[in-house]
Design a protein around this motif. Sequence first.
Motif, PDB file in Angstrom:
ATOM      1  N   ILE A 306       0.852  -1.191   0.000  1.00  0.00           N
ATOM      2  CA  ILE A 306       0.000   0.000   0.000  1.00  0.00           C
ATOM      3  C   ILE A 306       0.886   1.239   0.000  1.00  0.00           C
ATOM      4  CG2 ILE A 306      -1.797   1.272   1.236  1.00  0.00           C
ATOM      5  CD1 ILE A 306      -2.437  -1.379   2.722  1.00  0.00           C
ATOM      6  N   ARG A 307       0.593   2.187  -0.902  1.00  0.00           N
ATOM      7  CA  ARG A 307       1.260   3.481  -0.860  1.00  0.00           C
ATOM      8  C   ARG A 307       0.406   4.410   0.002  1.00  0.00           C
ATOM      9  NH1 ARG A 307       5.422   5.561  -3.328  1.00  0.00           N
ATOM     10  NH2 ARG A 307       5.499   3.829  -4.814  1.00  0.00           N
ATOM     11  N   THR A 308       0.914   4.770   1.162  1.00  0.00           N
ATOM     12  CA  THR A 308       0.138   5.533   2.129  1.00  0.00           C
ATOM     13  C   THR A 308       0.069   7.006   1.750  1.00  0.00           C
ATOM     14  OG1 THR A 308       2.048   6.044   3.515  1.00  0.00           O
ATOM     15  CG2 THR A 308       0.929   3.941   3.923  1.00  0.00           C
ATOM     16  N   TYR A 309      -0.740   7.757   2.475  1.00  0.00           N
ATOM     17  CA  TYR A 309      -0.897   9.187   2.227  1.00  0.00           C
ATOM     18  C   TYR A 309       0.439   9.917   2.330  1.00  0.00           C
ATOM     19  CZ  TYR A 309      -2.482  13.999   2.807  1.00  0.00           C
ATOM     20  OH  TYR A 309      -2.654  15.353   2.677  1.00  0.00           O
ATOM     21  N   ALA A 332      -0.569  11.095   9.296  1.00  0.00           N
ATOM     22  CA  ALA A 332       0.214  11.875   8.338  1.00  0.00           C
ATOM     23  C   ALA A 332      -0.527  13.134   7.913  1.00  0.00           C
ATOM     24  CB  ALA A 332       0.541  11.016   7.116  1.00  0.00           C
ATOM     25  N   LEU A 333      -1.838  13.015   7.707  1.00  0.00           N
ATOM     26  CA  LEU A 333      -2.645  14.178   7.372  1.00  0.00           C
ATOM     27  C   LEU A 333      -2.619  15.186   8.517  1.00  0.00           C
ATOM     28  CD1 LEU A 333      -4.765  15.698   5.658  1.00  0.00           C
ATOM     29  CD2 LEU A 333      -6.520  14.301   6.790  1.00  0.00           C
ATOM     30  N   ALA A 334      -2.789  14.702   9.748  1.00  0.00           N
ATOM     31  CA  ALA A 334      -2.789  15.592  10.910  1.00  0.00           C
ATOM     32  C   ALA A 334      -1.445  16.300  11.056  1.00  0.00           C
ATOM     33  CB  ALA A 334      -3.095  14.791  12.168  1.00  0.00           C
ATOM     34  N   ALA A 335      -0.344  15.581  10.832  1.00  0.00           N
ATOM     35  CA  ALA A 335       0.989  16.143  11.027  1.00  0.00           C
ATOM     36  C   ALA A 335       1.299  17.244  10.025  1.00  0.00           C
ATOM     37  CB  ALA A 335       2.033  15.037  10.936  1.00  0.00           C
TER      38      ALA A 335
END
Length: 471
Positions: A306-309, A332-335
């Motif tokens: 899986i290629r993550t966000y 990752a989105l939050a960071a």
Amino acid sequence: MATSEFKNLSSFFSDTQADGSIAIRTISKPGFRDWYNSLSQAEKNWVDANEFTGARHSHLKFSNGEGKVSSVILGLGEGEESADPWAFGGLAKALPAGDYHLAEKTNPREFYHAAMGWALGQYKFSTYLKKDKDKASRLYLPETQDRSLISSVVRSTFLVRNLVNTPTCDMGPDALAEAAAEVAKEFSAACEVTVGDELLEKGYNAIHTVGRAAEKAPRLIDFTWGDEGAPKVTLVGKGVCFDTGGLDLKPSSAMLLMKKDMGGAAHVLGLARLIMEQKLNLRLRVLIPAVENNVSGNAFRPGDVIRTYKGKTVEVGNTDAEGRLVLCDALALAAEEKPDLMIDFATLTGAARVALGPDIPPFFTDSQKLADGLGQHAIREGDPVWRLPLYGPYLKFMDSDIADLNNNGSSPFGGAITAALFMREFTEGAGEWLHLDVYAWNQSNRPGRPKGGEAMALRTVYSYLHERFKN
């Protein structure tokens, strides 16, 4: 909805001491003999006949000449615990309906714990039961008490318990999103939900991959509240509404409690509710990846990549290690927003339960100051947590030959640590990060803590945030 079953304190507390209110007096074992010697002979005979010694959670009722309860004695045991919200936890249900008050003056902190136990001990998940009228046992709540805080804590705890107790047939990803939207709407928070293939368009591939096999589409819940110029605090909660284990299928016995695998999401909604109702001076963001880890023809497979966000690739070593997959996209989105503090709650590993049992959630952070503060507030609130190490060398157990990481550790040891290390790889940019691995469940009935869904570390984390951001 589960979010609206508890409206106010009037079910548990009275704001005036009613005529005929029954006195409750607390007795510890060390103070038992002096109290006993102050009694009349008839009263001593009654104490002896009931073998009352002041043991913790025991109680004794005295009656008047008409046979009605005239006073209640509550045992505190050795009386060494400075913060014991459960001393009163079983008392309200054990007493006849009526109004009660504490006979002795207590400091606000002791009364706060008594009030918590009194209310939380009367919780009952009755959504699917024939509605019988519950008896009302109310405790006098003096004006010196912070009624707003007590109400908020009780409501938020009930919210967590209700959400966790609701079975997946009525608490799938769609219903969890509705519950979150209801909390957001109550406090005028801006709420956005990304559903199904829209996740792929935005790069949330891990969330979509885990949830795509379920009938109810996966989604990412995102809401914000507060002054944009205030310190940023982001809460991330694991919202796996049911976990079959995927193609690495769990045995049936291990699925029985998997409705609670969204316990992390329930915790962040409860905590967010507390923060917003108490108007803490912070910019709050809540992120919940909501999925079911199910089995069908398009379920993800062991060995998939899986290629993550964030862009990191993850090899799927086990489809039953799905919580860290959905969380890595949300973290990752939050960071990206560079919050001052990022906190995640997750029912993540059995290894955490092996290490600390069902009652004590381990927490992980690189910040010594945060860890020290959290430990102090855990003692203050009687809401235990325990720090486990983010021991960097163990990250090698998450190595993959074909991807940046594997989601499943190659060693059977240190599972809670390796899971936390995996997630830390997606927190770059956040000022501080705190991860709590919660069980979210009471295995049996205990005073104040009925069997079923439970809020763990909720009061501790809120108390820490309140002190840190009160100005």
